[in-house]
Design an enzyme around this catalytic site. Structure first.
Site, PDB file in Angstrom:
ATOM      1  N   LYS A  37       3.458 -26.756   2.858  1.00  0.00           N
ATOM      2  CA  LYS A  37       3.828 -25.420   3.345  1.00  0.00           C
ATOM      3  C   LYS A  37       2.668 -24.713   4.049  1.00  0.00           C
ATOM      4  O   LYS A  37       2.901 -23.900   4.936  1.00  0.00           O
ATOM      5  CB  LYS A  37       4.337 -24.558   2.193  1.00  0.00           C
ATOM      6  CG  LYS A  37       3.250 -24.175   1.204  1.00  0.00           C
ATOM      7  CD  LYS A  37       3.772 -23.449  -0.021  1.00  0.00           C
ATOM      8  CE  LYS A  37       2.591 -23.045  -0.892  1.00  0.00           C
ATOM      9  NZ  LYS A  37       2.969 -22.656  -2.244  1.00  0.00           N
ATOM     10  N   ARG A 144       4.298 -15.013 -12.181  1.00  0.00           N
ATOM     11  CA  ARG A 144       5.182 -15.256 -11.047  1.00  0.00           C
ATOM     12  C   ARG A 144       6.412 -15.937 -11.636  1.00  0.00           C
ATOM     13  O   ARG A 144       7.053 -15.353 -12.505  1.00  0.00           O
ATOM     14  CB  ARG A 144       4.488 -16.065  -9.942  1.00  0.00           C
ATOM     15  CG  ARG A 144       5.191 -15.898  -8.595  1.00  0.00           C
ATOM     16  CD  ARG A 144       4.512 -16.623  -7.451  1.00  0.00           C
ATOM     17  NE  ARG A 144       4.600 -18.065  -7.564  1.00  0.00           N
ATOM     18  CZ  ARG A 144       4.069 -18.918  -6.683  1.00  0.00           C
ATOM     19  NH1 ARG A 144       3.410 -18.468  -5.633  1.00  0.00           N
ATOM     20  NH2 ARG A 144       4.177 -20.226  -6.844  1.00  0.00           N
TER      21      ARG A 144
END
Ligand SMILES: *Cc1c(COP(=O)(O)O)cnc(C)c1O
Length: 372
Positions: A37, A144
């Site tokens: 990514k 997260r």
């Protein structure tokens, strides 16, 4: 004629970095998902991963994973399992099932939707169920993604016993993304304990115990990683290898730190004052910058700017004596007073980039990417 701004990417160096990192991990019984990514899954670079010994290719974006799958379809030798590393949206469940062999998960609703999609496909196509493999994320304090407390065990039991379309492949943890929490030995031991609780509940061993990202590579290098961790998802540590030496003093001299080079062309060179003249208001981005008066100094403008790399703090000039003093959307302003050999219009200056600028420059159609 080269076109600028140019991003030069060295595929040979990328292959070297992948080999060095996977070898060190393999020595500890750890397999690596190559996370693409950070460079937007550039297909040319996905191919380098596909030819390497990463065991799977991971991304946070389905578009990039689809590219990896297409590359594998065109050439079966380049077929690697794929892993969705951002917990999926409900709205992309069909694509997750279509393109991803693995996904990281933290919501029961998504697990059920994935299961329904797998079963629906098998029925529509009248073929055997092809199970989608899930890795349950464990909240380890970084705050997260991840299951909290006993919800982890109930999700594991649900996948194992009730969802025939899914395979419980393992568990994963992630730190250092929101809470800047470190993968200390204690943290990793605590994570392995959570994994073993699941194993006790389901009565079998998990295939994958995925102990994090580049930051956990530190524990591989210092040899202080629990034996049961057998998988890492590595992006930055292969692509740039800047963070661990910079923040934690790790010796990463076995890796190239110059796979990516941003090159931009000089379009103005003039002696100018260093303090703006007139009444100071806001700059183009609504900020109120501060300026120091250093008298007149030689200054260069390059034709590349914030729309290309995000923030001028995320690029570093490589020529000694060149300093970034500011940027606007399409211009980079440089102090070049101290360089040894004078520049001329049309010269090209080189910069190293970091993670934040890498994601921009690899996704901009203004940037001309060349490979070597
Ligand atoms: C981005 C990401 C990674 C890779 O992180 P790096 O620090 O670049 O190695 C791994 N896992 C998850 C869940 C991620 O979001």
């Amino acid at each position: 004629m080269n076109r600028y701004p140019e991003l030069v990417i060295d595929k040979g160096k990328l292959a070297d970095n992948i080999r060095e990192v996977t070898a060190r991990c393999r020595a500890r019984g750890i397999s690596v998902a190559g996370v693409v990514k950070g460079m937007n899954g550039l297909p040319e670079l996905i191919r380098v991963y596909a030819e390497s010994d990463v065991v799977m290719i991971g991304s946070s974006r389905i578009e990039q994973i689809r590219d990896a799958v297409e590359i594998g379809k065109a050439d079966p030798e380049l077929r690697k399992p794929t892993m969705m590393i951002r917990i999926p949206m409900l709205s992309e469940v069909p694509e997750i099932v279509e393109y991803c062999d693995y996904s990281l998960e933290s919501e029961d609703a998504v697990l059920r939707a994935l299961n329904d999609e797998v079963l629906r496909r098998a029925e529509n196509e009248g073929c055997a169920i092809k199970k989608h493999k899930v890795i349950l994320m464990v909240e380890m304090g970084d705050l997260r993604e991840g299951y909290v407390g006993d919800d982890l065990i109930s999700a594991a039991l649900m996948v194992e016993n009730d969802l025939d379309g899914l395979e419980l492949a393992g568990v994963g943890m992630n730190v250092g993304c929101y809470g800047s929490i470190l993968p200390t030995r204690e943290k990793l031991d605590e994570f392995v304990k959570r994994a073993e609780e699941i194993e006790a509940a389901i009565g079998r061993r998990l295939d994958i115990i995925s102990g994090g990202a580049t930051s956990t590579l530190m524990r591989v290098l210092d040899g202080n990683i629990p034996e049961r961790i057998n998988h890492l998802r590595i992006g930055e540590g292969i692509l740039l290898a800047h963070d661990l030496p910079l923040f934690y003093g790790c010796d990463m001299s076995f890796l190239h730190q110059d796979i990516f080079r941003l090159r931009m062309e000089v379009v103005e060179l003039k002696l100018k004052p260093t303090y703006p003249q007139g009444t100071i208001g806001r700059d183009a981005f609504g900020h109120l910058p501060e300026y120091t008066d250093r008298g007149d100094r030689m200054r260069a403008i390059c034709a590349c700017g914030k729309v290309d790399y995000g923030s001028e703090e995320e690029i570093t000039p490589l020529l000694t004596g060149v300093h970034v003093i500011g940027a606007s959307s399409d211009h980079t302003l440089l102090d070049v007073e101290d360089i040894k050999v004078p520049l001329t219009i049309g010269d090209v200056l080189e910069f190293s980039i970091n993670y934040a600028s890498m994601v921009y420059v690899t996704s901009s159609r203004n940037i001309h990417i060349t490979y070597k």
